[in-house]
Design an enzyme around this catalytic site. Structure first.
Site, PDB file in Angstrom:
ATOM      1  N   ASP A  81      44.464  27.190  33.822  1.00  0.00           N
ATOM      2  CA  ASP A  81      43.556  27.710  34.845  1.00  0.00           C
ATOM      3  C   ASP A  81      42.236  28.095  34.197  1.00  0.00           C
ATOM      4  O   ASP A  81      42.112  28.133  32.965  1.00  0.00           O
ATOM      5  CB  ASP A  81      44.182  28.930  35.534  1.00  0.00           C
ATOM      6  CG  ASP A  81      43.538  29.263  36.873  1.00  0.00           C
ATOM      7  OD1 ASP A  81      42.605  28.558  37.300  1.00  0.00           O
ATOM      8  OD2 ASP A  81      43.969  30.257  37.493  1.00  0.00           O
ATOM      9  N   LYS A  82      41.248  28.375  35.038  1.00  0.00           N
ATOM     10  CA  LYS A  82      39.990  28.935  34.562  1.00  0.00           C
ATOM     11  C   LYS A  82      39.613  30.079  35.487  1.00  0.00           C
ATOM     12  O   LYS A  82      40.023  30.141  36.653  1.00  0.00           O
ATOM     13  CB  LYS A  82      38.882  27.886  34.484  1.00  0.00           C
ATOM     14  CG  LYS A  82      38.216  27.511  35.794  1.00  0.00           C
ATOM     15  CD  LYS A  82      36.940  28.303  36.066  1.00  0.00           C
ATOM     16  CE  LYS A  82      36.384  27.875  37.409  1.00  0.00           C
ATOM     17  NZ  LYS A  82      35.505  28.849  38.030  1.00  0.00           N
ATOM     18  N   HIS A  83      38.836  31.006  34.959  1.00  0.00           N
ATOM     19  CA  HIS A  83      38.342  32.125  35.761  1.00  0.00           C
ATOM     20  C   HIS A  83      36.870  32.309  35.471  1.00  0.00           C
ATOM     21  O   HIS A  83      36.453  32.301  34.313  1.00  0.00           O
ATOM     22  CB  HIS A  83      39.097  33.413  35.437  1.00  0.00           C
ATOM     23  CG  HIS A  83      38.596  34.599  36.222  1.00  0.00           C
ATOM     24  ND1 HIS A  83      39.001  34.852  37.515  1.00  0.00           N
ATOM     25  CD2 HIS A  83      37.694  35.569  35.913  1.00  0.00           C
ATOM     26  CE1 HIS A  83      38.387  35.940  37.953  1.00  0.00           C
ATOM     27  NE2 HIS A  83      37.593  36.388  37.006  1.00  0.00           N
ATOM     28  N   SER A  84      36.087  32.471  36.526  1.00  0.00           N
ATOM     29  CA  SER A  84      34.662  32.742  36.382  1.00  0.00           C
ATOM     30  C   SER A  84      34.364  34.162  36.824  1.00  0.00           C
ATOM     31  O   SER A  84      34.976  34.661  37.778  1.00  0.00           O
ATOM     32  CB  SER A  84      33.852  31.759  37.234  1.00  0.00           C
ATOM     33  OG  SER A  84      32.491  32.155  37.310  1.00  0.00           O
ATOM     34  N   THR A 121      35.908  31.405  45.992  1.00  0.00           N
ATOM     35  CA  THR A 121      36.517  30.081  46.136  1.00  0.00           C
ATOM     36  C   THR A 121      37.336  29.982  47.418  1.00  0.00           C
ATOM     37  O   THR A 121      37.315  28.953  48.103  1.00  0.00           O
ATOM     38  CB  THR A 121      37.394  29.773  44.909  1.00  0.00           C
ATOM     39  OG1 THR A 121      36.575  29.777  43.744  1.00  0.00           O
ATOM     40  CG2 THR A 121      38.060  28.410  45.023  1.00  0.00           C
ATOM     41  N   ARG A 169      38.913  52.568  41.395  1.00  0.00           N
ATOM     42  CA  ARG A 169      37.729  52.390  40.538  1.00  0.00           C
ATOM     43  C   ARG A 169      36.485  52.165  41.370  1.00  0.00           C
ATOM     44  O   ARG A 169      35.394  52.637  41.041  1.00  0.00           O
ATOM     45  CB  ARG A 169      37.937  51.204  39.598  1.00  0.00           C
ATOM     46  CG  ARG A 169      38.939  51.441  38.482  1.00  0.00           C
ATOM     47  CD  ARG A 169      39.356  50.124  37.837  1.00  0.00           C
ATOM     48  NE  ARG A 169      38.196  49.403  37.334  1.00  0.00           N
ATOM     49  CZ  ARG A 169      38.141  48.065  37.243  1.00  0.00           C
ATOM     50  NH1 ARG A 169      39.162  47.321  37.631  1.00  0.00           N
ATOM     51  NH2 ARG A 169      37.059  47.496  36.763  1.00  0.00           N
ATOM     52  N   SER A 184      42.144  44.042  34.640  1.00  0.00           N
ATOM     53  CA  SER A 184      42.157  43.604  36.032  1.00  0.00           C
ATOM     54  C   SER A 184      42.152  42.078  36.123  1.00  0.00           C
ATOM     55  O   SER A 184      42.947  41.477  36.859  1.00  0.00           O
ATOM     56  CB  SER A 184      40.949  44.186  36.771  1.00  0.00           C
ATOM     57  OG  SER A 184      40.914  43.743  38.111  1.00  0.00           O
ATOM     58  N   LYS A 188      46.323  39.477  36.520  1.00  0.00           N
ATOM     59  CA  LYS A 188      46.625  38.505  37.578  1.00  0.00           C
ATOM     60  C   LYS A 188      46.857  37.113  36.991  1.00  0.00           C
ATOM     61  O   LYS A 188      47.719  36.368  37.463  1.00  0.00           O
ATOM     62  CB  LYS A 188      45.488  38.480  38.604  1.00  0.00           C
ATOM     63  CG  LYS A 188      45.322  39.798  39.356  1.00  0.00           C
ATOM     64  CD  LYS A 188      44.311  39.698  40.471  1.00  0.00           C
ATOM     65  CE  LYS A 188      42.869  39.673  40.003  1.00  0.00           C
ATOM     66  NZ  LYS A 188      42.396  40.987  39.561  1.00  0.00           N
ATOM     67  N   LYS A 189      46.086  36.760  35.965  1.00  0.00           N
ATOM     68  CA  LYS A 189      46.268  35.444  35.348  1.00  0.00           C
ATOM     69  C   LYS A 189      47.582  35.375  34.579  1.00  0.00           C
ATOM     70  O   LYS A 189      48.276  34.352  34.588  1.00  0.00           O
ATOM     71  CB  LYS A 189      45.086  35.136  34.423  1.00  0.00           C
ATOM     72  CG  LYS A 189      43.765  34.976  35.168  1.00  0.00           C
ATOM     73  CD  LYS A 189      43.823  33.849  36.189  1.00  0.00           C
ATOM     74  CE  LYS A 189      42.523  33.643  36.924  1.00  0.00           C
ATOM     75  NZ  LYS A 189      42.623  32.594  37.977  1.00  0.00           N
TER      76      LYS A 189
END
Length: 441
Positions: A81-84, A121, A169, A184, A188-189
């Site tokens: 996966d990727k996260h931005s 997304t 937060r 955070s 999740k990942k």
């Protein structure tokens, strides 16, 4: 076993917490045994005193283990996966997931919705009629196995401690804490059961962290903690001093991604970031021996149409139209008003306040300020000018797609203010730095 207040006091006084202390406190978030006041006090203590890397890893793993942790051991290839960290015109996930799937990876991408000036997304995919962004786990698994990729929303049982802590937060001015941001994102990942993760950490005027040094620190923290928690991760620092794509807005960005997949239009900046991140994913998944080989495989996936085929398969499997790639205009909502916005004086684009461009889309109704705000998927801006472009009566700053004249006027005003016309246009490298475990360069 220490009491919750003793754990908070220890962190308040600058002590390093044990893994047992951290797990005890985080376990109390989903079931309410840790009160909101205690969670807020803990967040503030971390904000002021920070955490060691060992504490950050323990915090991330505890948050991961607060709910369901997926496993993908039955797949014939790695789960990647990727996260931005978000930006404007960043619709990379759509073509990237399909390209990696075409190269033998499996992409179980659990994404979020947009807030503030950045698009999400899931909001983009909600613009596709019939597409199910919240399928059950069994359908999610089936689509990942058969199509190679599935982009869906976070389920309530993935890292529920993060959801509660983030809400606290958000109202206690501790969102910016580096250890809490890191935990955070990564909890999740990790709960998604990934075998590798590529991080896209943005810097510049449209980024969550505009300052390069702070973005660099976040990239290094993410890579360090993810690898420490057993998930191979690399990060790229990429420029968000201008929109990544020339389109911003949900249905408009889907159309842009479809053009990229089919080859109808491939803009160099967007393509460069997409290929760079997909390359990292192949490398992390051991699907290529080195960066050059990985890059060649991704380029071939786009050139051959294999990426487009995978994307179409995912869309149909999750309820979308079979001819979306070929005839997007049949399915994507269109705004009734489409008008250009020209600069007050012609010249060259010297700089862009990218956040302000995103807020122009929000002003149209294409983004949200509060999580519960509705989204108008049809509105947005296309043909956005980039740094160094000559603009004037024949080359607008952008073309606004609006629901009504009031929306057009509000977006036009914001768009003109976002652009500075004059001398001094300069672009830095789009991919400014690559951060790998313990080493950057």
């Amino acid at each position: 076993m220490r009491l919750t207040q003793e754990i908070i006091a220890a962190k308040r006084d600058g002590a390093e917490l044990s893994e047992a202390d951290i797990r005890l406190l985080i376990a109390g978030l989903p079931d309410g045994s840790v009160s909101e006041g205690q969670a807020a006090a803990f967040a503030m203590a971390v904000y002021f005193n920070g955490m060691s890397e060992r504490e950050r890893v323990a915090l991330t793993l505890a948050m991961r283990d607060s709910g369901t942790v997926l496993r993908w051991d039955d797949l014939p290839g790695p789960a990647l996966d990727k996260h931005s960290t978000g930006g404007v015109g960043d619709t990379v996930s759509l073509p990237l997931a399909a390209a990696v799937a075409a190269c033998g990876g499996h992409v179980p991408m659990i994404s979020g919705r947009g807030l503030g000036h950045t698009g999400g997304t899931l909001d983009k995919l909600d613009a596709v009629p019939g597409y199910v962004t919240q399928p059950g786990i069994s359908l999610f698994r089936k689509v990942v196995r058969e199509a190679g990729c599935a982009i869906i929303g976070q389920t309530a049982d993935l890292a529920p401690a993060d959801k509660r802590l983030y809400a606290i937060r958000d109202v206690t001015a501790t969102v910016e804490s580096l250890p809490l941001i890191t935990a955070s994102i990564l909890s999740k990942k990790l709960a998604a059961g990934l075998h590798g993760l590529a991080m896209d950490v943005k810097f510049g005027s449209g980024a969550f962290l505009p300052d390069y040094g702070k973005a660099q620190a976040l990239a290094q923290a993410l890579v360090g903690v993810a690898n420490g928690a057993g998930m191979p991760t690399n990060a790229l620092l990429t420029d968000m001093n201008e929109p990544l794509a020339s389109a911003a807005g949900n249905a408009l960005e889907v159309a842009y991604a479809l053009d990229h997949l089919t080859g109808r239009r491939r803009e160099p900046r967007f393509h460069e970031v997409t290929v760079a991140l997909a390359t990292e994913m192949l490398l992390l998944g051991k699907l290529a021996p080195d960066l050059d080989a990985a890059r060649a495989r991704i380029e071939q996936a786009f050139a051959s149409g294999a990426a487009a085929e995978r994307f179409g398969r995912m869309i149909v499997a999750l309820g979308g139209p079979a001819d979306l790639l070929e005839a997007p205009q049949k399915h994507l909502a269109a705004a009734p008003i489409v008008k250009p916005v020209c600069p007050e004086t012609p010249g060259s684009v010297a700089s862009i306040d990218t956040r302000a461009v995103g807020l122009a889309v929000v002003a149209l109704g294409g983004g949200r300020v509060r999580p519960q705000d509705p989204i108008d998927h049809a509105v947005g801006i296309v043909a956005l000018a980039g740094i160094g472009d000559a603009v004037g009566p024949d080359r607008p700053l952008g073309i606004v797609h609006a629901r009504d004249e009031a929306g057009y006027q509000a977006a036009s005003e914001r768009l003109r203010k976002a652009y500075r016309i004059g001398e001094g246009a300069a672009r830095g490298p789009l991919v400014a730095e690559r951060v790998t475990e313990r080493v950057s360069g």
